[in-house]
Motif scaffolding. Sequence first.
Motif, mmCIF file in Angstrom:
data_model
loop_
_atom_site.group_PDB
_atom_site.id
_atom_site.type_symbol
_atom_site.label_atom_id
_atom_site.label_comp_id
_atom_site.label_asym_id
_atom_site.label_seq_id
_atom_site.Cartn_x
_atom_site.Cartn_y
_atom_site.Cartn_z
ATOM 1 N N ASN A 172 41.630 42.778 30.618
ATOM 2 C CA ASN A 172 42.684 43.304 29.747
ATOM 3 C C ASN A 172 43.915 42.410 29.693
ATOM 4 O O ASN A 172 44.875 42.711 28.988
ATOM 5 N N GLY A 173 43.903 41.328 30.496
ATOM 6 C CA GLY A 173 45.046 40.418 30.496
ATOM 7 C C GLY A 173 46.128 40.793 31.482
ATOM 8 O O GLY A 173 47.217 40.204 31.454
ATOM 9 N N ASP A 174 45.867 41.759 32.349
ATOM 10 C CA ASP A 174 46.850 42.100 33.384
ATOM 11 C C ASP A 174 46.809 41.026 34.461
ATOM 12 O O ASP A 174 45.769 40.796 35.081
ATOM 13 N N LEU A 175 47.948 40.375 34.698
ATOM 14 C CA LEU A 175 48.023 39.292 35.679
ATOM 15 C C LEU A 175 48.546 39.834 37.000
ATOM 16 O O LEU A 175 49.652 40.386 37.062
ATOM 17 N N GLY A 176 47.756 39.686 38.051
ATOM 18 C CA GLY A 176 48.167 40.182 39.361
ATOM 19 C C GLY A 176 47.911 39.173 40.452
ATOM 20 O O GLY A 176 47.232 38.159 40.259
ATOM 21 N N THR A 177 48.469 39.455 41.643
ATOM 22 C CA THR A 177 48.255 38.620 42.820
ATOM 23 C C THR A 177 47.165 39.248 43.672
ATOM 24 O O THR A 177 47.266 40.416 44.054
ATOM 25 N N VAL A 178 46.113 38.485 43.982
ATOM 26 C CA VAL A 178 45.018 39.026 44.795
ATOM 27 C C VAL A 178 45.006 38.463 46.202
ATOM 28 O O VAL A 178 44.326 38.992 47.079
ATOM 29 N N PHE A 179 45.785 37.373 46.424
ATOM 30 C CA PHE A 179 45.784 36.788 47.769
ATOM 31 C C PHE A 179 47.049 35.972 47.956
ATOM 32 O O PHE A 179 47.487 35.257 47.055
ATOM 33 N N LEU A 180 47.642 36.073 49.166
ATOM 34 C CA LEU A 180 48.740 35.206 49.570
ATOM 35 C C LEU A 180 48.632 35.028 51.076
ATOM 36 O O LEU A 180 48.747 35.995 51.823
ATOM 37 N N GLY A 181 48.355 33.798 51.496
ATOM 38 C CA GLY A 181 48.195 33.551 52.920
ATOM 39 C C GLY A 181 47.582 32.194 53.195
ATOM 40 O O GLY A 181 47.593 31.307 52.330
ATOM 41 N N PRO A 182 47.019 31.998 54.400
ATOM 42 C CA PRO A 182 46.387 30.715 54.730
ATOM 43 C C PRO A 182 45.240 30.403 53.776
ATOM 44 O O PRO A 182 44.449 31.283 53.416
ATOM 45 N N THR B 165 48.934 24.955 48.209
ATOM 46 C CA THR B 165 49.617 23.906 48.960
ATOM 47 C C THR B 165 48.654 23.428 50.046
ATOM 48 O O THR B 165 47.501 23.860 50.098
ATOM 49 N N GLU B 166 49.106 22.551 50.899
ATOM 50 C CA GLU B 166 48.189 21.962 51.876
ATOM 51 C C GLU B 166 47.537 23.003 52.778
ATOM 52 O O GLU B 166 46.347 22.928 53.080
ATOM 53 N N ASN B 167 48.301 24.006 53.198
ATOM 54 C CA ASN B 167 47.779 24.986 54.157
ATOM 55 C C ASN B 167 47.682 26.399 53.612
ATOM 56 O O ASN B 167 47.041 27.243 54.245
ATOM 57 N N ASN B 168 48.289 26.663 52.472
ATOM 58 C CA ASN B 168 48.393 28.034 51.991
ATOM 59 C C ASN B 168 47.901 28.172 50.558
ATOM 60 O O ASN B 168 47.749 27.185 49.836
ATOM 61 N N ALA B 169 47.712 29.414 50.168
ATOM 62 C CA ALA B 169 47.301 29.692 48.794
ATOM 63 C C ALA B 169 47.874 31.023 48.338
ATOM 64 O O ALA B 169 47.972 31.980 49.117
ATOM 65 N N MET B 170 48.272 31.050 47.073
ATOM 66 C CA MET B 170 48.551 32.300 46.380
ATOM 67 C C MET B 170 47.605 32.317 45.186
ATOM 68 O O MET B 170 47.619 31.381 44.371
ATOM 69 N N VAL B 171 46.795 33.351 45.089
ATOM 70 C CA VAL B 171 45.790 33.396 44.036
ATOM 71 C C VAL B 171 46.142 34.505 43.054
ATOM 72 O O VAL B 171 46.285 35.676 43.430
ATOM 73 N N LEU B 172 46.281 34.123 41.792
ATOM 74 C CA LEU B 172 46.568 35.052 40.709
ATOM 75 C C LEU B 172 45.286 35.316 39.931
ATOM 76 O O LEU B 172 44.399 34.453 39.843
ATOM 77 N N TYR B 173 45.215 36.502 39.339
ATOM 78 C CA TYR B 173 43.984 36.899 38.658
ATOM 79 C C TYR B 173 44.349 37.708 37.417
ATOM 80 O O TYR B 173 45.091 38.693 37.497
ATOM 81 N N ALA B 174 43.848 37.271 36.274
ATOM 82 C CA ALA B 174 44.023 38.015 35.025
ATOM 83 C C ALA B 174 42.715 38.726 34.709
ATOM 84 O O ALA B 174 41.678 38.070 34.524
ATOM 85 N N ASN B 175 42.753 40.065 34.650
ATOM 86 C CA ASN B 175 41.527 40.814 34.371
ATOM 87 C C ASN B 175 41.194 40.776 32.878
ATOM 88 O O ASN B 175 41.893 40.151 32.086
#
Length: 735
Positions: free
Chosen positions: A49-59, A37-47
């Motif tokens: 093996n295909g495991d999808l996780g959240t690596v960042f949530l914040g500014p 979004t304009e000020n924030n980010a949530m970053v997802l990451y698939a390794n």
Amino acid sequence: MNYFSLRYLAITGVFVILEILFSMMLLAQPVTIPVMTENNAMVLYANKNGDLGTVFLGPKLTNVAEYDDVAGMYRQGDDYSNILNSAYTPSGSRSLLEPAITVTHWDGNNSLDLRYVSHSQTKVDDNVSVLSILLKDPVYDFEVMLFYKTYYKEDVIEQWSEIKHREKGTVVLHKYASANLHIKAKSYWLNQYHGDWAKEMQPEESRLTHGIKTLDSKLGTRANLFQPSVFMISLDKPATEDEGNVLYGALEYSGNFKIDLEVDYQDNLRIIAGINNYASAYSLKAGETFTTPVFLYTFSSKGKGAASRQLQRWARTYKLLDGHGDRLTLLNNWEATYFDFNENKLAELIKDTKKLGVDLFLLDDGWFANKYPRNDDRAGLGDWQENRRKLPNGISSLVKEAKNNSVKFGIWIEPEMVNPQSELYEKHPGWVIRQPKREEHYFRNQLVLDLANPQVQDFVYNIVDGLFTQNPDLAYIKWDCNAVIYNAHSAYLKNQSHFYIEYMRGLYTVLKKIRAKYPKVPMMLCSGGGGRVDYGALQYFTEFWPSDNTDPLERIFIQWEYSYFYPAISSSNHVTDWGRQPLKYRTDVAMMGKLGFDIVVSKLPASDLRFCQEVIASYKTLKDVIWQGDQYRLSSPWENDVASLMYVNAGQSRGVVFNYLVNSRYGGGSKLPVKLKGLDPKKKYRLKEINLYPDTTSPLESGKSYSGDFLMNVGFNPQVSSARSSVVLQIEEEV
């Protein structure tokens, strides 16, 4: 290949060969998926093996490439499962903590593993995008699609999931969350709410400790009565109005909800939100899609005030019905007459509506039923014909009377409910939610109709449609819902574990049908007060009733807390005879949202009537600022003698500040100036006290102007005291 895989291969043939090949494949390279979004980010990451996780949530970081370095900065011990940060945690395979989804496959197996397959992004417009991520089980033909709808400028994300399969038989869903967030911080502070009738939105803040804190409801209807599904999470320390990292969360759903907040052994926070799976295992057929309700969240690095303004802007534009439209001021008869009225008495109240200067007369409970007349709350619900003794000429005569007096007419209904003492109950006992072998237990002397039944859905729709068909000039509906569900059982459904879900589907089906035919008619969402206030319902309603408690002192606190999640245009605030405060105080408090009156106009002294008329006229010049402006909480009623709240328009040229004495102890008042917010520091502003009672003058200096810089850094003293317990200031840019 293990024994289970060989056995499963023998059963399912070619399909399983393909699926096992899929499970053995590694991603060509890991995949990073930013949700921005304009000020924030949530970053997802698939390794790999295909495991999808959240690596960042914040500014949001300036350099997007640096998100790849985030995970390496943490040294928190082993993740034994490799899915602690899962974006949608499955159960029964590697998960060691609370899952987002739990299933039993067609063959009785309880394990689930979800791996990333693909993702795509659709741009709805310049501000709104929808990201979809496909996850599949490597062994079973079972999949989950995760959706993230971003509102860029408002910093709001809506998240939900779609669950489906193509297995040989039925799969049972035991848990089916809408969202699974993962947050890293030193500590987490939860601001939650509790309450009861007339005590809505009571805040509690506490530090989350290891383990699970659950916010939930099992009431079926009126689900927010004891605990609403809105909350805040502050990171590292409790956020203040203007400082701190804070996440707001809310489930857009009007039924049973469950929000699990788990601090795990690595000191991270996992938030899993969705429908409450209590007594609601769902049997999902092959090819059928189960869509969860939406979970919304917004993050702010600038405190609670910024988060609330983000959410309010989003709600007005995207969720609340007609959020940028007009609203009707009104006079309600409830506290003037209760159930005791007739046609002549109502005709006089309609004349009083015009005299007062509001837009609409609202006829409340008590106008219907004949065999069991609605003279109190023990009879008549469900029998929606006009009471011939009270209204011999029907509703239509009152609609005409209102039109003749140049005001509009609205009416109260409670169509989901039935009294046992009613013709409907006698004729259709199978339409009532009740256990056939149990003693009935009543909430406000009533039971709930079974909206899982399509016949009941048609009945409820026809109540509303019939009112409009017979009275085309009908201009307003107050939709009430006073009972929770006891002895949950549907005579219509074969699978009772589907009941709570099918009830809500039935309710939304009715509301969608009503809005398809009557898209713009104003409707108030009421539930014995604020028992059903959520964005799942508010997309069908123009406003809600915060509480049956209309004591203005109590309402300051209740409305204050609601304002963190809902805009002022959606809050119906009425002037009544509750409380010990003077009429001015009561009226000023009600002005902070959508203004209404519930008083006996004919008994008002001339000066009180004149005051109300002048306030209504003033309100109509300021309503756009209140309804559409940015809201700033200046001085909290929980911490100070004086509560102050402010609205400023988008151009920073007009504003209004409400100030109230909330502590009546000796000497209580505004000893210090109140620092304003949201103004342009370079502009000059004139402040004027409005809503003065007739024949009184303000002690505040008139005609003097101040810079926005002065007003925000030094402030302005409204001179609130026991003699001036309510002060409203109008702010105008000096041109």
